[in-house]
Design an enzyme around this catalytic site. Structure first.
Site, short mmCIF file in Angstrom:
data_model
loop_
_atom_site.label_atom_id
_atom_site.label_comp_id
_atom_site.label_asym_id
_atom_site.label_seq_id
_atom_site.Cartn_x
_atom_site.Cartn_y
_atom_site.Cartn_z
N ASP A 1 -5.17 1.86 -3.02
CA ASP A 1 -3.89 1.41 -3.60
C ASP A 1 -2.73 2.01 -2.81
OD1 ASP A 1 -2.21 0.07 -5.34
OD2 ASP A 1 -2.31 1.61 -6.90
N LEU A 2 -2.79 1.85 -1.49
CA LEU A 2 -1.77 2.44 -0.61
C LEU A 2 -0.54 1.54 -0.61
CD1 LEU A 2 -1.03 4.66 1.38
CD2 LEU A 2 -2.13 3.33 3.19
#
Length: 295
Positions: free
Chosen positions: A140-141
């Protein structure tokens, strides 16, 4: 991993901020006679029975144990967990006054030099390479999950939590993408699975796609797909194979744009996190030693 229940005081009756699948509380941690500001993150969920809560808490604690063992300058440390902020145990991390990368860029974009931008990118790439070297996928960058400390350094946060949050809330990545993260998510994670009930799992390759989005965001000061105001429009664009468009201003140099495109290529052709880190650091070195480059 320490249980800090009973050692924290909330600074307000309400959460300070709200993520797509979680709430953030600003608290004071009373530790060894001193007070430390911390952030408490609680995963939101629908109502569950006691048995299901215990099962999911065990799952969450297993994942958090991995985080608690990580040690790197560009990784947000996990101080411990705390109960009483929701159905599940909540995470306790440092409080970062400069907030997220997205907010930092909005506030400082006009004054950030190209060198300063690549210093931020170098922090992100170093943190990502470290995670991958530990066999940890971020998953979930985004500009919201990179936090900026008081000294202006970037730190990665919330790795691995996206998969858990999606499981806990009972939705697909496609659905959760509409909670504000779709602009950074690799297209393969949004594909409708062939098997009913299956869900896409993030990989190191999908992290690299997201890093390309971070690179775009830091160089332009704009989120990917900035030309679309609504996330639903972005989902449609991705489904049609449309990538974020290159802005006329600010100018992205051709070799930087080419590398962004490499990060956005089909998943098996993307660079590794080590190659990403080497590229970013080589660009930073060049800029720092180029006498014609502005500071």
């Amino acid at each position: 991993m320490p249980d800090l229940t009973g050692q924290l005081n909330r600074t307000s009756s309400y959460a300070t901020s709200f993520g797509g699948l979680s709430d953030i509380w600003r608290c004071i941690w009373h530790k060894n006679g001193s007070n430390t500001q911390v952030a408490v993150k609680s995963i939101r969920s629908q109502a569950l029975d006691e048995k299901d809560v215990k099962k999911k808490n065990r799952r969450l604690l297993r994942e958090l144990k991995v985080w608690s063992r990580l040690r790197h300058d560009n990784i947000v440390p996990l101080y411990g967990t705390v109960s009483g902020f929701g159905q599940f145990v909540s995470l306790v991390c440092p409080w970062y006054d400069n907030g997220s990368l997205s907010g930092y860029l909005e506030s400082h974009s006009e004054t950030l030099s190209i060198i300063r931008r690549f210093q931020l990118l170098s922090d992100v790439s170093a943190g990502l390479q470290y995670l991958h070297s530990c066999s940890v996928v971020h998953g979930d960058l985004t500009g919201s999950n990179v936090l900026i400390s008081s000294d202006g350094r970037a730190h990665l946060s919330d790795f691995g939590l996206s998969v858990i949050a999606v499981e806990f809330v009972g939705m697909s990545y496609f659905t959760s993408a509409l909670n504000g993260t779709v602009r950074w998510i690799a297209p393969e994670l949004l594909a409708i699975p062939e098997e009913e009930g299956a869900t896409a799992i993030p990989t190191p390759n999908s992290d690299i796609y997201s890093f390309g989005c971070i690179l775009f965001q830091v160089l332009t000061g704009k989120p990917p797909y900035y030309e679309f105001k609504r996330d639903a429009q972005v989902v449609v664009a991705i489904s049609l194979g449309t990538q974020p468009s290159r802005p006329e201003l600010p100018v992205i140099f051709d070799h930087h744009w080419s590398f962004i495109k490499d990060c956005w290529s089909i998943k098996d052709r993307r660079p590794s996190s080590q190659q990403v880190d080497e590229y970013i650091k080589s660009q930073l070195y060049f800029l720092q030693h180029d006498t014609s480059s502005p500071d």
